[in-house]
Write an enzyme that holds these catalytic residues in place. Structure first.
Site, PDB file in Angstrom:
ATOM      1  N   HIS A  36       0.846  -1.187   0.000  1.00 57.37           N
ATOM      2  CA  HIS A  36       0.000   0.000   0.000  1.00 57.37           C
ATOM      3  C   HIS A  36       0.885   1.242   0.000  1.00 57.37           C
ATOM      4  CE1 HIS A  36      -3.674   2.190   1.945  1.00 57.37           C
ATOM      5  NE2 HIS A  36      -3.304   2.726   0.799  1.00 57.37           N
ATOM      6  N   HIS A  42       3.583   1.045   3.174  1.00 57.32           N
ATOM      7  CA  HIS A  42       3.531  -0.059   4.138  1.00 57.32           C
ATOM      8  C   HIS A  42       2.922  -1.277   3.448  1.00 57.32           C
ATOM      9  CE1 HIS A  42      -0.387   1.979   4.429  1.00 57.32           C
ATOM     10  NE2 HIS A  42      -0.862   0.753   4.588  1.00 57.32           N
ATOM     11  N   ASP A  44       0.058  -4.231   3.986  1.00 56.29           N
ATOM     12  CA  ASP A  44      -1.084  -4.642   4.807  1.00 56.29           C
ATOM     13  C   ASP A  44      -1.152  -6.159   4.817  1.00 56.29           C
ATOM     14  OD1 ASP A  44      -2.249  -2.112   5.623  1.00 56.29           O
ATOM     15  OD2 ASP A  44      -2.593  -1.793   3.480  1.00 56.29           O
ATOM     16  N   LYS A 249      27.544  -4.163 -29.330  1.00 55.85           N
ATOM     17  CA  LYS A 249      27.117  -3.227 -28.297  1.00 55.85           C
ATOM     18  C   LYS A 249      25.599  -3.329 -28.200  1.00 55.85           C
ATOM     19  CE  LYS A 249      27.385   1.546 -26.828  1.00 55.85           C
ATOM     20  NZ  LYS A 249      26.002   1.510 -26.307  1.00 55.85           N
ATOM     21  N   ASP A 251      21.873  -2.668 -27.163  1.00 58.59           N
ATOM     22  CA  ASP A 251      21.208  -1.398 -26.955  1.00 58.59           C
ATOM     23  C   ASP A 251      20.100  -1.584 -25.932  1.00 58.59           C
ATOM     24  OD1 ASP A 251      20.482   1.167 -27.231  1.00 58.59           O
ATOM     25  OD2 ASP A 251      19.576   0.960 -29.209  1.00 58.59           O
ATOM     26  N   GLU A 383      23.628  -0.780 -32.902  1.00 60.61           N
ATOM     27  CA  GLU A 383      24.176   0.430 -32.307  1.00 60.61           C
ATOM     28  C   GLU A 383      25.685   0.575 -32.421  1.00 60.61           C
ATOM     29  OE1 GLU A 383      23.069   3.097 -28.438  1.00 60.61           O
ATOM     30  OE2 GLU A 383      24.195   1.259 -28.197  1.00 60.61           O
TER      31      GLU A 383
HETATM   32 MN    MN Z   1      -3.013   0.213   4.292  1.00 57.72          MN
END
Ligand code: MN
Length: 538
Positions: A36, A42, A44, A249, A251, A383
């Site tokens: 949450h 936090h 829950d 190389k 990308d 690239e």
């Molecule tokens: Mn909550």
């Protein structure tokens, strides 16, 4: 606590959360852990009991390490329906913020007794000592919730503790390092319609979640201890040298993986990628041995060509995510950084061969012939290449001349359509707004803020100042970071860039100079021009 308090705190006209309803218990008891992200992040922690969800807010999130005793504040009971809730709680409502399901599953009391399961649990809850076994995707095995005996008014403080068992870990454990089930699911169904629920209706207001999710979580997970990858110097000229190797190389995003018991996967700045690339994290998790790998997260299109744009707007139906690994720093307890690169790569090749995972791939190289290789890579519109001294050590965080990137810059002519205000110490202008002609009208193709000397800044500014106009030469509206002064589209410049998006926007174009005596109207997208020419010659 009944659901009265739950209802009192909420106005169900304004929040997508489920209304209060008690239900009859099924055969199994369910639990959910919701991440949450409200005013304070936090987790829950909710256990089904007596037809409702007994709920605790755990600021640090649950842990699988028995040493971590996580503070859990008991909060009001939530309705049974709440276990499915995910989405946005709009501003101004209780708990405003984003709710994601981080883990779910079933649970049962640890101690068996004559009592009915729920009677037993309610009894333990009342006594302030609840012991149970969880069967979730992340939380598994024995846990306890123990009420703190405080004399004070704070009657709702509990500790959530993992018992030592086959599921417990000894390392630091951060819930933030593991993607929520919501995130995992989203990455699998991007683009598809989600289940119609009250929650997702509200969620639609937020932009679609793609695999590249900068800022997806308000708090980025910055690792404290991480390996800084070795970096390369840059040049434009490919070369041949028998004691050097040459790699593609890739990308994408540079990333380090530390596999084994405490999986870490992160960017060159130590920001965790576990959430951003769950497809790769899942595969890395399968590696049991402890390795430190250096590579690049890359999105491959249907032809197997790496495409940065596909990575940015990742859609699993259009592209595949691959972790191309080009170096190994550690294997089991052995530090490999002092070995010559060619030996490290041999160990890496063998290691990845035994792992045999299609998502975690060995990035191969060719020896000596950089020029040919560069030509091949450029032909494929990739690239560029990285040249590496085959005898070199791995030096963490250093930009040495033992690694050299050679970029395949593409040239393009562009019409200057305006300039932005300068920032900081820069004089005259910040960047040039560029366009090319398409079907008789000027189309935005990017802006460049690099490649100017002080002298060119001034001379360009003088020339542009004579062309200033109030009207934007584009039909479309252009977004820029700084205010733009429009000019008549007369001046043409040469730019180089690494890649062009499908919308014809150049990525990081560099100003290469003005192109004299070139009528602006003749400036077109080079790629499209070539296609047109081909069609005409048919
Ligand atoms: Mn909550």
């Amino acid at each position: 606590m009944a659901l009265k308090l739950y209802s009192e705190k909420r106005n169900f006209k304004n929040t997508p959360e489920p209304t209060a309803k008690k239900v009859k218990a099924g055969k199994t008891l369910e639990f959910v852990v919701q991440r949450h992200n409200a005013s304070h992040l936090h987790y829950d922690f909710r256990l089904e009991m007596g037809g409702v969800l007994k709920s605790w807010a755990v600021p640090k999130g649950p842990s699988l390490n028995p040493k971590h005793k996580r503070l859990a504040m008991m909060v009001e009971d939530h309705p049974y329906e709440y276990r499915k809730f995910e989405g946005e709680i709009p501003k101004g409502n209780y708990g405003a913020g984003t709710v994601e399901i981080w883990d779910k599953g079933t649970y049962s009391p640890l101690t068996s007794s004559q009592n009915k399961v729920e009677t037993q649990l309610l009894k333990e809850l009342k006594s302030g000592n609840l012991k149970f076994v969880m069967k979730g995707e992340k939380l598994k095995g024995e846990f306890a919730l123990v009420k703190l005996k405080t004399e004070s008014k704070r009657q709702n403080e509990w500790l959530l503790i993992k018992h030592r068992d086959q599921y417990s870990v000894d390392e630091e454990y951060s819930s933030e390092a593991y993607p929520s089930l919501t995130a995992q699911k989203d990455s699998k169904v991007t683009g598809k319609a989600k289940k119609e629920s009250k929650a997702t209706t509200v969620q639609k207001k937020t932009p679609a979640i793609t695999l590249n999710r900068p800022g997806r979580f308000s708090k980025k997970v910055h690792l404290e201890n991480y390996v800084k990858p070795m970096l390369a110097k840059e040049t434009d000229v490919p070369f041949d040298n028998p004691s050097w190797i040459f790699e593609i190389k890739w990308d994408g995003y540079r990333s380090i993986a530390e596999t084994g018991k405490d999986l870490k996967f992160y960017s060159r700045n130590g920001i965790s990628f576990l959430d951003q690339y769950p497809e790769i994290a899942v595969e890395l998790k399968k590696i049991k041995s402890s390795l430190i790998l250096d590579g690049e997260v890359t999105a491959l299109d249907k032809d197997g060509t790496p495409n940065f744009q596909l990575l940015q707007n990742f859609d699993p139906s259009r592209a595949a995510l691959v972790y191309y690994v080009f170096d190994i720093l550690k294997k089991d307890d052995r530090n490999l950084t002092m070995l010559p690169l060619e030996e490290r790569k041999e160990i890496l090749r063998e290691t990845l061969k035994s792992i045999n995972n299609n998502v975690i791939r060995y990035s191969d190289h060719i020896v000596g012939e950089g020029k040919k290789f560069f030509a091949l890579v450029s032909e494929k519109n990739m690239e560029g290449i990285i040249a590496k001294n085959a005898q070199s050590d791995y030096v963490e965080g250093a930009r040495t001349s033992n690694w050299i990137k050679i970029k395949n810059h593409k040239g393009q002519e562009a019409v200057i359509a305006g300039f932005t205000e300068p920032r900081k110490s820069r004089k005259y202008f910040g960047s040039l707004v560029l366009g090319v002609y398409e079907g008789g009208s000027l189309k935005y193709s990017g802006h460049t803020g690099t490649g100017f000397s002080d002298k060119t800044l001034k001379s360009l500014y003088d020339q542009l100042s004579a062309l200033v106009t109030e009207i934007s030469p584009f039909k479309e509206k252009i977004k820029t970071n700084m205010p733009v002064t429009w000019v008549k589209p007369k001046l043409v410049c040469n730019v180089k860039f690494a890649e062009m998006t499908n919308e014809g926007i150049m990525r990081h174009p560099v100003f290469m100079g003005l192109r004299e005596n070139k009528p602006a109207k003749e400036v077109m997208n080079e790629k499209k021009k070539k296609v047109n020419q081909l069609l005409q010659n048919k």
